[in-house]
Design a protein around this motif. Structure first.
Motif, PDB file in Angstrom:
ATOM      1  N   ILE A 162      29.693   9.604 -17.950  1.00  0.00           N
ATOM      2  CA  ILE A 162      30.574  10.503 -17.206  1.00  0.00           C
ATOM      3  C   ILE A 162      30.317  11.944 -17.632  1.00  0.00           C
ATOM      4  N   ILE A 163      30.186  12.179 -18.932  1.00  0.00           N
ATOM      5  CA  ILE A 163      29.911  13.531 -19.419  1.00  0.00           C
ATOM      6  C   ILE A 163      28.530  13.985 -18.959  1.00  0.00           C
ATOM      7  N   ARG A 164      27.527  13.138 -19.136  1.00  0.00           N
ATOM      8  CA  ARG A 164      26.180  13.499 -18.684  1.00  0.00           C
ATOM      9  C   ARG A 164      26.172  13.866 -17.202  1.00  0.00           C
ATOM     10  N   GLY A 165      26.843  13.053 -16.401  1.00  0.00           N
ATOM     11  CA  GLY A 165      26.859  13.294 -14.971  1.00  0.00           C
ATOM     12  C   GLY A 165      27.565  14.581 -14.594  1.00  0.00           C
ATOM     13  N   MET A 166      28.687  14.874 -15.260  1.00  0.00           N
ATOM     14  CA  MET A 166      29.398  16.116 -14.939  1.00  0.00           C
ATOM     15  C   MET A 166      28.605  17.333 -15.401  1.00  0.00           C
ATOM     16  N   VAL A 167      27.963  17.232 -16.557  1.00  0.00           N
ATOM     17  CA  VAL A 167      27.097  18.329 -17.002  1.00  0.00           C
ATOM     18  C   VAL A 167      25.973  18.549 -16.002  1.00  0.00           C
ATOM     19  N   ALA A 168      25.332  17.468 -15.563  1.00  0.00           N
ATOM     20  CA  ALA A 168      24.256  17.590 -14.571  1.00  0.00           C
ATOM     21  C   ALA A 168      24.773  18.235 -13.291  1.00  0.00           C
ATOM     22  N   HIS A 169      25.966  17.837 -12.866  1.00  0.00           N
ATOM     23  CA  HIS A 169      26.553  18.416 -11.654  1.00  0.00           C
ATOM     24  C   HIS A 169      26.676  19.929 -11.764  1.00  0.00           C
ATOM     25  N   PHE A 170      27.237  20.399 -12.869  1.00  0.00           N
ATOM     26  CA  PHE A 170      27.479  21.837 -13.003  1.00  0.00           C
ATOM     27  C   PHE A 170      26.200  22.618 -13.298  1.00  0.00           C
ATOM     28  N   LEU A 173      21.543  19.752 -11.634  1.00  0.00           N
ATOM     29  CA  LEU A 173      20.452  18.813 -11.891  1.00  0.00           C
ATOM     30  C   LEU A 173      20.640  17.532 -11.089  1.00  0.00           C
ATOM     31  N   SER A 174      19.556  16.904 -10.706  1.00  0.00           N
ATOM     32  CA  SER A 174      19.610  15.576 -10.122  1.00  0.00           C
ATOM     33  C   SER A 174      20.113  14.588 -11.165  1.00  0.00           C
ATOM     34  N   PHE A 175      20.869  13.593 -10.716  1.00  0.00           N
ATOM     35  CA  PHE A 175      21.315  12.550 -11.644  1.00  0.00           C
ATOM     36  C   PHE A 175      20.135  11.765 -12.220  1.00  0.00           C
ATOM     37  N   ASP A 176      18.965  11.863 -11.594  1.00  0.00           N
ATOM     38  CA  ASP A 176      17.782  11.211 -12.149  1.00  0.00           C
ATOM     39  C   ASP A 176      17.415  11.784 -13.513  1.00  0.00           C
ATOM     40  N   ASN A 177      17.945  12.966 -13.848  1.00  0.00           N
ATOM     41  CA  ASN A 177      17.579  13.640 -15.103  1.00  0.00           C
ATOM     42  C   ASN A 177      18.585  13.468 -16.227  1.00  0.00           C
ATOM     43  N   ILE A 178      19.644  12.680 -16.023  1.00  0.00           N
ATOM     44  CA  ILE A 178      20.710  12.670 -17.034  1.00  0.00           C
ATOM     45  C   ILE A 178      20.317  11.968 -18.334  1.00  0.00           C
ATOM     46  N   LEU A 179      19.274  11.169 -18.312  1.00  0.00           N
ATOM     47  CA  LEU A 179      18.851  10.527 -19.564  1.00  0.00           C
ATOM     48  C   LEU A 179      17.927  11.423 -20.379  1.00  0.00           C
ATOM     49  N   LYS A 180      17.709  12.663 -19.911  1.00  0.00           N
ATOM     50  CA  LYS A 180      16.844  13.590 -20.629  1.00  0.00           C
ATOM     51  C   LYS A 180      17.595  14.428 -21.651  1.00  0.00           C
ATOM     52  N   PHE A 181      18.911  14.244 -21.753  1.00  0.00           N
ATOM     53  CA  PHE A 181      19.667  14.910 -22.814  1.00  0.00           C
ATOM     54  C   PHE A 181      20.690  13.935 -23.383  1.00  0.00           C
TER      55      PHE A 181
END
Length: 208
Positions: A162-170, A173-181
């Motif tokens: 949830i945190i990764r996704g919200m950070v990506a949103h703001f 970034l594409s959600f495809d990139n959320i495992l990169k941090f």
């Protein structure tokens, strides 16, 4: 890692997105919405470190996902801050459907699991939520709080994806990139919402 000073903000609402503390299923099981695993000793230590940090933040309110591991983390922080924990279903863990509670060793052999981790923007969980649906509810919650109480500082105790996704949103970034941090247990990531939108001012910082 030492926490940096809270960023200066003008006419902005501050959301500290906190990942719950560690527990014994961490790294072994996709806990998801299954079970009621409590924090382990390390998780309790992380929550206490968060509570010491939070007492310096002039927090307006503390919100938590309804999962026991987030409520336990939030309660330790709330005791120190002399606030009540408010349960926010929109901060709940992503619903992984049939994957909830499965061991990662078992999931690693599932081609759908591989596709999910390669293509979070388009893949679906088996009978659960999409990444987009989960983040839509999380972001909508932040926006509703910011509209009702502009300029406040809020702690939101929630989950890694949830945190990764919200950070990506703001960050756009594409959600495809959320495992990169990374978003570690007991960490704080901060989003500031204002008239011109949202920005990320802190990512994955862990109180000493």
């Amino acid at each position: 890692m030492l926490m940096l000073a809270t960023p200066q903000k003008t006419h902005q609402t501050c959301f500290h997105l906190i990942r719950h503390g560690a527990h014994d299923e961490l790294g072994r099981v996709l806990s998801g919405r299954a079970g009621s695993i409590p924090l382990n000793e390390e998780g309790g230590r992380q929550a206490k470190a968060l509570s010491r940090w939070a007492t310096q933040e002039h927090v307006s309110a503390i919100y938590s996902s309804p999962r026991p591991r987030t409520v336990e983390t939030a309660s330790i922080i709330a005791d120190a801050a002399k606030l009540e924990v408010q349960i926010a279903p929109d901060l709940d863990e992503l619903d992984f459907g049939a994957w909830n509670g499965k061991a990662f060793d078992e999931l690693s052999a599932d081609p759908l699991w591989q596709r999910w981790n390669d293509s979070r923007a388009t893949a679906a969980t088996p009978g659960g939520e999409t990444m987009a649906a989960a983040i839509d509810r999380g972001v909508a919650f932040l926006n509703s709080v910011a509209e009702a109480q502009p300029g406040g500082t809020f702690l939101c105790v929630t989950h890694c994806d949830i945190i990764r996704g919200m950070v990506a949103h703001f960050l756009g970034l594409s959600f495809d990139n959320i495992l990169k941090f990374d978003v570690q247990p007991g960490s704080v990531s901060t989003v500031l919402l204002g008239p011109s939108g949202g920005r990320v001012s802190r990512l994955n910082e862990v109180p000493a």
